[in-house]
Design a protein around this motif. Structure first.
Motif, short mmCIF file in Angstrom:
data_model
loop_
_atom_site.label_atom_id
_atom_site.label_comp_id
_atom_site.label_asym_id
_atom_site.label_seq_id
_atom_site.Cartn_x
_atom_site.Cartn_y
_atom_site.Cartn_z
N ASP A 71 27.61 103.42 89.18
CA ASP A 71 27.31 102.34 90.12
C ASP A 71 28.36 101.23 90.04
O ASP A 71 28.76 100.68 91.07
N GLU A 72 28.80 100.90 88.82
CA GLU A 72 29.83 99.87 88.69
C GLU A 72 31.12 100.31 89.37
O GLU A 72 31.76 99.54 90.08
N LYS A 121 38.97 96.83 83.42
CA LYS A 121 38.20 97.79 84.22
C LYS A 121 39.13 98.79 84.91
O LYS A 121 38.81 99.96 85.04
N VAL A 177 34.71 101.87 83.09
CA VAL A 177 33.56 101.08 83.55
C VAL A 177 32.28 101.50 82.84
O VAL A 177 32.25 102.50 82.13
N GLU A 178 31.21 100.77 83.06
CA GLU A 178 29.93 101.03 82.41
C GLU A 178 29.13 102.15 83.07
O GLU A 178 28.33 102.81 82.41
N THR A 194 30.75 99.98 93.08
CA THR A 194 30.84 98.57 93.49
C THR A 194 32.28 98.09 93.51
O THR A 194 32.72 97.43 94.44
#
Length: 99
Positions: free
Chosen positions: A63-64, A40, A59-60, A67
Motif C-alpha cells: 500500500d505504501e 524510500k 517501503v513498509e 501511494t
C-alpha cells in the motif's frame, strides 16, 4: 521493510505545451529527490535511450508503494511494472541481513 524493483516508462503526450511539460517534470524531480533523501526510493537508474528508469523502493508495504507511485506527478503518463524482491539464499551478505 519490503524491497521492490520498479520499471517506469514515461509517455508524455507530444502535444503537451512546453511550459506544462517543464512544470510537471520539475515537480516530478522534487518529489523523487525527496523520496530518495528519506531512503524510500533507494536506487534510481536511467534506461539508456529511453524515457524510462529502473528503481528500487524500500517501503513498509504494498500500500505504501502504491501511494508513492500514484503520487508521482508523471503517474498519469507512465507504464509501471512492479516486482517484489526477496533475499537470495546465495547472496553473500544475506547472513549480515539476518542478524
Amino acid at each position: 521493510m519490503m524491497l521492490f524493483h520498479v520499471r517506469m516508462d514515461v509517455r508524455l503526450p507530444h502535444d503537451l505545451a512546453p511550459e506544462a511539460r517543464a512544470e510537471i517534470v520539475a515537480r516530478e524531480k522534487a518529489y523523487s529527490q525527496e523520496l530518495q533523501r528519506t531512503g524510500k526510493w533507494a536506487h534510481l537508474w536511467r534506461i539508456v535511450g529511453k524515457h524510462s528508469n529502473y528503481s528500487i523502493f524500500d517501503v513498509e508495504s504494498n500500500d505504501e508503494l502504491h501511494t508513492i507511485l500514484s503520487g508521482l506527478p508523471l503517474f498519469p503518463y507512465m507504464d509501471i511494472h512492479v516486482t517484489p524482491l526477496a533475499t537470495h539464499p546465495s547472496y553473500v551478505a544475506a547472513a549480515d541481513h539476518e542478524r
